[in-house]
Motif scaffolding. Structure first.
Motif, PDB file in Angstrom:
ATOM      1  N   ASP A  92       0.627  -1.296   0.093  1.00 22.57           N
ATOM      2  CA  ASP A  92      -0.056   0.029  -0.058  1.00 22.57           C
ATOM      3  C   ASP A  92       0.860   1.438  -0.143  1.00 22.57           C
ATOM      4  O   ASP A  92       0.501   2.254  -0.718  1.00 22.57           O
ATOM      5  CB  ASP A  92      -0.990  -0.080   1.033  1.00 22.57           C
ATOM      6  CG  ASP A  92      -1.946  -1.089   1.139  1.00 22.57           C
ATOM      7  OD1 ASP A  92      -2.288  -1.146  -0.101  1.00 22.57           O
ATOM      8  OD2 ASP A  92      -2.523  -1.391   2.192  1.00 22.57           O
ATOM      9  N   GLY A  93       1.731   1.328   0.809  1.00 23.44           N
ATOM     10  CA  GLY A  93       2.666   2.640   1.096  1.00 23.44           C
ATOM     11  C   GLY A  93       3.430   3.069  -0.485  1.00 23.44           C
ATOM     12  O   GLY A  93       3.053   4.137  -0.822  1.00 23.44           O
ATOM     13  N   ASP A  94       3.931   1.985  -1.108  1.00 24.50           N
ATOM     14  CA  ASP A  94       4.504   2.337  -2.484  1.00 24.50           C
ATOM     15  C   ASP A  94       3.384   2.820  -3.431  1.00 24.50           C
ATOM     16  O   ASP A  94       3.680   3.704  -4.287  1.00 24.50           O
ATOM     17  CB  ASP A  94       4.962   0.960  -2.999  1.00 24.50           C
ATOM     18  CG  ASP A  94       5.960   1.270  -4.128  1.00 24.50           C
ATOM     19  OD1 ASP A  94       6.782   2.304  -4.060  1.00 24.50           O
ATOM     20  OD2 ASP A  94       6.075   0.473  -5.072  1.00 24.50           O
ATOM     21  N   HIS A  95       2.011   2.213  -3.460  1.00 21.62           N
ATOM     22  CA  HIS A  95       1.191   2.422  -4.548  1.00 21.62           C
ATOM     23  C   HIS A  95       0.578   4.127  -3.833  1.00 21.62           C
ATOM     24  O   HIS A  95       0.265   4.845  -4.955  1.00 21.62           O
ATOM     25  CB  HIS A  95       0.106   1.792  -4.522  1.00 21.62           C
ATOM     26  CG  HIS A  95       0.372   0.313  -5.154  1.00 21.62           C
ATOM     27  ND1 HIS A  95       0.858   0.188  -6.001  1.00 21.62           N
ATOM     28  CD2 HIS A  95       0.258  -0.905  -4.578  1.00 21.62           C
ATOM     29  CE1 HIS A  95       1.203  -0.930  -6.484  1.00 21.62           C
ATOM     30  NE2 HIS A  95       0.816  -1.672  -5.510  1.00 21.62           N
ATOM     31  N   LEU A  96       0.155   4.238  -2.541  1.00 20.24           N
ATOM     32  CA  LEU A  96      -0.110   5.493  -2.071  1.00 20.24           C
ATOM     33  C   LEU A  96       0.918   6.555  -2.575  1.00 20.24           C
ATOM     34  O   LEU A  96       0.677   7.816  -3.152  1.00 20.24           O
ATOM     35  CB  LEU A  96      -0.054   5.628  -0.707  1.00 20.24           C
ATOM     36  CG  LEU A  96      -1.358   4.741   0.195  1.00 20.24           C
ATOM     37  CD1 LEU A  96      -1.127   4.554   1.559  1.00 20.24           C
ATOM     38  CD2 LEU A  96      -2.631   5.234  -0.340  1.00 20.24           C
ATOM     39  N   ASN A  97       2.246   6.420  -2.430  1.00 14.56           N
ATOM     40  CA  ASN A  97       3.103   7.450  -2.928  1.00 14.56           C
ATOM     41  C   ASN A  97       3.126   7.785  -4.390  1.00 14.56           C
ATOM     42  O   ASN A  97       3.212   8.724  -4.744  1.00 14.56           O
ATOM     43  CB  ASN A  97       4.560   6.803  -2.467  1.00 14.56           C
ATOM     44  CG  ASN A  97       5.450   7.995  -2.419  1.00 14.56           C
ATOM     45  OD1 ASN A  97       5.401   9.069  -2.334  1.00 14.56           O
ATOM     46  ND2 ASN A  97       6.861   7.786  -2.828  1.00 14.56           N
ATOM     47  N   VAL A 126       4.582   7.368   4.602  1.00 18.47           N
ATOM     48  CA  VAL A 126       4.890   8.700   5.179  1.00 18.47           C
ATOM     49  C   VAL A 126       5.173   9.708   4.441  1.00 18.47           C
ATOM     50  O   VAL A 126       4.501  10.762   4.581  1.00 18.47           O
ATOM     51  CB  VAL A 126       6.187   8.349   5.928  1.00 18.47           C
ATOM     52  CG1 VAL A 126       6.964   9.414   6.644  1.00 18.47           C
ATOM     53  CG2 VAL A 126       6.200   7.298   7.085  1.00 18.47           C
ATOM     54  N   ALA A 127       5.662   9.533   3.034  1.00 13.17           N
ATOM     55  CA  ALA A 127       5.791  10.604   2.110  1.00 13.17           C
ATOM     56  C   ALA A 127       4.499  11.129   1.861  1.00 13.17           C
ATOM     57  O   ALA A 127       4.095  12.202   1.673  1.00 13.17           O
ATOM     58  CB  ALA A 127       6.611  10.139   0.898  1.00 13.17           C
TER      59      ALA A 127
END
Length: 560
Positions: free
Chosen positions: A47-52, A412-413
């Motif tokens: 999820d974090g990679d896709h959100l960023n 976080v980004a």
């Protein structure tokens, strides 16, 4: 599959239940009842990679600019996945509940669309059973619990609508319906490549004449042709996924495919009973010449073909997203067999078999959900920690796994982009070298622990870990050959045949690699170092390297 179950239901409750509005509400309640627990889930896995990525680029960039599109994946062409996150970010911000609601809505709408598609050939009651079988399937549980599979969910919905519109177009001789189907096929192929082969099933569907089927499939073929050129332009190849070495283990493929039924129903007594029941139904109706073998063979081939590159890497070992399309196809086939059995054999037998299979599938789905939650726990708790951490904290993954270093900073980004006033969060330290250099006077170090299923303070353990690392580190023989070109990385390490090689990739953590191979790599630069762990316990590493595809695309180094 020529109208085996068009005999109408006779009882009042059957007629009521299969009314389109009532059936849709029933499927909505069933979907929510089966999968409501996901609404309390947090961020998981990728999820974090896709959100960023979604918060960094605009839709026109990741759909229309190849250099941006391929950054999301060097192995797959899935811009809709980013759009899925983009839409949800604009609606819900960083509240994952909204994302899960969107996912459940897609699954529910797919079940409704499946019901209407099946109704084109079989009785409404058995069509509804097919939709239920799809909802209770183990792959559907994985899709519901993993936001990162939104493109699989969207793509299947678009595929079902495309099929429905196509069949209606052929039956009613309406070009407008064929164009609507083509539009949804276009949307499906922007979601995932597994939906592209749909074009091949159209000439075999039991509707109209072959001439009619080919005529109304013509606009679909234009989309498929455009996809070929698009994919070649963006990724440089049509097939292969992450497996760029071109090596396919035929025996492993056969073994994996033979295990698919047990992935879907469970490799236990109940699961084997389900497989036996399905096998008996298939054999009986093949013997009675009631199964369209040509259509069945083509459909099976189209469902299995996209899985071939996945067998070697990353492997197929669970009824996860890779089997979502197959689970849906099986639900359709079972609905057809039960309708056929009810019409020409025995209604009670069809009902009994259907209830048994649904029950077994549901029990296996509950098991899979628990397994999935256990797998998701480290990432879910780590995301929670990172998004609420402080600048004087440091996060480490227990094995310095590259995956955590790649996905956690993305969340976080994204938080910082959405809420610029949010405080600075913990940084992720990717290796022991950097961890040993940290002044712990005003910094605490945190890591996920399986023991407490939480992220805990591990600062006190660091001196011993650093000392152990330095005791194992030694200057031994090591050779490295790395090359990035044409959207892939190739490598060869030596001189050891055993042990474990890993690359410290882009200062994010370690990614284990075989001694030689090739992997998709869409970026122009690569930096880090190679680490080797021997079976005896000692470790050695190369110096830092920096490769640039535009200038120095190859790096070779050795120590004797």
């Amino acid at each position: 599959m020529e109208n085996p179950g068009l005999k109408p239901a006779t009882s009042h409750w059957q007629n009521t239940l299969t009314q389109p509005a009532i059936a849709s509400i029933f499927l909505a309640l069933l979907c929510l009842g089966l999968h409501h627990s996901v609404l309390s889930g947090g961020w998981r896995f990728d999820d974090g990679d896709h959100l960023n990525f979604a918060s960094t680029y605009a839709p026109w960039q990741y759909f229309l600019m190849p250099e941006i599109t391929r950054l999301q994946s060097g192995a797959n062409l899935t811009p809709w996945n980013t759009l899925f996150y983009d839409i949800n970010l604009s609606l819900f911000g960083l509240n994952p509940t909204g994302f899960y609601m969107h996912q459940l809505m897609l699954i529910w709408l797919t079940s409704v669309a499946t019901y209407f598609l099946l109704k084109l050939w079989i009785a409404p009651l058995w069509s509804l059973m097919g939709a239920v079988i799809f909802l209770v399937g183990a792959p559907t549980v994985h899709i519901a619990n993993e936001i990162m599979t939104g493109h699989y969910a969207s793509g299947l919905l678009f595929t079902v609508i495309a099929l429905y519109a196509y069949v209606r177009a052929v039956r009613e001789q309406r070009v407008s319906l064929a164009l609507i189907g083509t539009l949804f096929y276009l949307l499906a192929v922007t979601c995932k490549e597994i939906y592209v082969p749909l074009i091949a099933i159209l000439p075999f569907l039991p509707v109209g004449t072959l001439k009619d089927r080919l005529r109304f499939a013509l606009p679909f073929s234009f989309v498929a042709l455009a996809y070929i050129f698009w994919r070649l332009h963006v990724l440089g190849r049509l097939f292969g996924g992450y497996n760029l070495g071109g090596n396919y283990d035929f025996l492993l493929i056969i073994e994996t495919f033979s295990n698919l039924p047990f992935f879907l129903f469970g490799n236990h007594l109940a699961g084997k009973l389900a497989v036996i029941i399905i096998g008996l139904f298939i054999l009986y109706w093949i013997y009675r010449r009631q199964v369209n073998l040509k259509l069945t063979a083509v459909a099976l081939g189209l469902l299995l073909f996209p899985l071939i590159p996945l067998v070697n890497f990353p492997g197929i070992s669970a009824p996860d997203r890779y089997l979502y399309f197959i689970g849906w196809g099986l639900a359709l086939f079972l609905a057809y067999l039960f309708s056929l059995s009810s019409n020409k054999l025995n209604t009670q037998l069809a009902w009994l078999a259907g209830i048994i299979l649904i029950s077994i599938s549901w029990m296996h789905s509950r098991e899979e959900q628990q397994n999935l939650l256990n797998m998701a726990m480290p990432t879910e708790k780590s995301y929670e920690f990172m998004l609420n951490s402080h600048a004087n904290q440091v996060y480490i993954e227990s094995n310095f796994n590259y995956y955590f270093g790649a996905v956690l900073p993305g969340a976080v980004a994204t938080q910082k982009k959405l809420v610029p006033s949010s405080p600075d969060r913990a940084r992720i330290v990717p290796d022991m070298e950097q961890l040993a250099a940290i002044d712990l006077t005003h910094v605490s170090v945190w890591s996920y622990s399986d023991a407490c299923r939480c992220v805990e303070d591990v600062t006190s353990t660091l001196p011993a870990r650093v000392a152990d690392y330095h005791n194992k580190l030694t200057q031994r023989a090591l050779s490295v050959s790395l090359h990035i070109e044409n959207l892939k990385a190739t490598w060869h390490f030596g001189p050891y045949q055993d042990g474990e090689y890993a690359i410290m990739i882009n200062n994010q953590g370690f990614f284990p690699l075989p001694r030689s191979g090739a992997h998709s790599y869409p970026r122009k630069t690569l930096e880090g170092y190679i680490l080797y762990k021997s079976p005896q316990g000692w470790i050695t590493k190369s110096p830092q390297f920096h490769i640039d595809a535009l200038s120095q695309s190859k790096w070779e180094w050795s120590r004797r």
